[in-house]
Scaffold this motif. Sequence first.
Motif, PDB file in Angstrom:
ATOM      1  N   ARG A 158      52.936  42.888  38.446  1.00  0.00           N
ATOM      2  CA  ARG A 158      51.844  43.213  37.532  1.00  0.00           C
ATOM      3  C   ARG A 158      50.499  42.778  38.114  1.00  0.00           C
ATOM      4  O   ARG A 158      50.396  41.714  38.700  1.00  0.00           O
ATOM      5  N   VAL A 159      49.470  43.605  37.901  1.00  0.00           N
ATOM      6  CA  VAL A 159      48.112  43.249  38.280  1.00  0.00           C
ATOM      7  C   VAL A 159      47.503  42.447  37.142  1.00  0.00           C
ATOM      8  O   VAL A 159      47.645  42.804  35.970  1.00  0.00           O
ATOM      9  N   THR A 160      46.824  41.359  37.472  1.00  0.00           N
ATOM     10  CA  THR A 160      46.154  40.521  36.475  1.00  0.00           C
ATOM     11  C   THR A 160      44.660  40.525  36.755  1.00  0.00           C
ATOM     12  O   THR A 160      44.211  40.825  37.847  1.00  0.00           O
TER      13      THR A 160
ATOM     14  N   LYS B  52      47.009  46.726  44.614  1.00  0.00           N
ATOM     15  CA  LYS B  52      46.807  46.919  43.173  1.00  0.00           C
ATOM     16  C   LYS B  52      47.276  48.306  42.738  1.00  0.00           C
ATOM     17  O   LYS B  52      47.953  48.444  41.718  1.00  0.00           O
ATOM     18  N   THR B  53      46.929  49.329  43.496  1.00  0.00           N
ATOM     19  CA  THR B  53      47.326  50.700  43.159  1.00  0.00           C
ATOM     20  C   THR B  53      48.844  50.829  43.108  1.00  0.00           C
ATOM     21  O   THR B  53      49.402  51.372  42.148  1.00  0.00           O
TER      22      THR B  53
ATOM     23  N   THR C 118      52.539  33.779  41.109  1.00  0.00           N
ATOM     24  CA  THR C 118      51.195  34.266  40.817  1.00  0.00           C
ATOM     25  C   THR C 118      50.369  34.191  42.085  1.00  0.00           C
ATOM     26  O   THR C 118      50.322  33.149  42.751  1.00  0.00           O
ATOM     27  N   ILE C 119      49.733  35.312  42.421  1.00  0.00           N
ATOM     28  CA  ILE C 119      48.942  35.425  43.646  1.00  0.00           C
ATOM     29  C   ILE C 119      47.509  35.778  43.291  1.00  0.00           C
ATOM     30  O   ILE C 119      47.272  36.706  42.508  1.00  0.00           O
ATOM     31  N   GLU C 120      46.562  35.044  43.856  1.00  0.00           N
ATOM     32  CA  GLU C 120      45.158  35.417  43.767  1.00  0.00           C
ATOM     33  C   GLU C 120      44.878  36.363  44.921  1.00  0.00           C
ATOM     34  O   GLU C 120      45.179  36.046  46.080  1.00  0.00           O
TER      35      GLU C 120
ATOM     36  N   LEU D 231      48.107  39.098  41.209  1.00  0.00           N
ATOM     37  CA  LEU D 231      49.412  39.695  40.950  1.00  0.00           C
ATOM     38  C   LEU D 231      50.308  38.653  40.325  1.00  0.00           C
ATOM     39  O   LEU D 231      50.218  37.469  40.652  1.00  0.00           O
ATOM     40  N   GLU D 232      51.172  39.098  39.453  1.00  0.00           N
ATOM     41  CA  GLU D 232      52.304  38.306  38.979  1.00  0.00           C
ATOM     42  C   GLU D 232      53.546  39.045  39.426  1.00  0.00           C
ATOM     43  O   GLU D 232      53.702  40.234  39.127  1.00  0.00           O
TER      44      GLU D 232
END
Length: 183
Positions: free
Chosen positions: A180-182, A51-52, A35-37, A22-23
Amino acid sequence: MRNLLAAALLMATAAPALATGLEIDIAGEANGTVTIELFDDVAPGHVERIKTLAEQGAYDGVVFHRVISGFMAQTGDVQYGKVDGDTSGAGSGGSDMPDLKAEFSDQPFEAGVVGMARSQSPDSANSQFFIMFGPAPHLNGQYTVVGKVIDGMDVVESIKRGTGGNGAVAGTPDVMTAVRVTD
């Protein structure tokens, strides 16, 4: 046999797949991007939910309603935590999706770790999550770990703090302006 060896060698030298993440753009006292892993392998159901909701834009405009110095910053109440509405109930809502079954792991809660908020029931996480400011071993194995901050911890550290024992944020809380999903 030679083809198997060549295939194994090719796989070993290929670039690793990028992790889903995620950002999060944050505004208020904190300004910047975090920024998250996301740990798909540790908590697949919870990661899929985050994510959804992010892809639907549900997290955009959601406040950090509970922030406790030295402990954590909590956000993600997509029902009552929107900055353009009445946020007095922030922290008591979720999404319109069902609660999730716990996915506890041996991942420790330490600075930068992202966990899912829940009520007293282990199987009550829904949309809210928190980012740790420091270690909290009493949470280990009791809450679902979904990821870790890999960039922007300085932004997390500057999120407006709450007051009192529960860390409720008074006045104008910091907000996730875009999530945002990355890949």
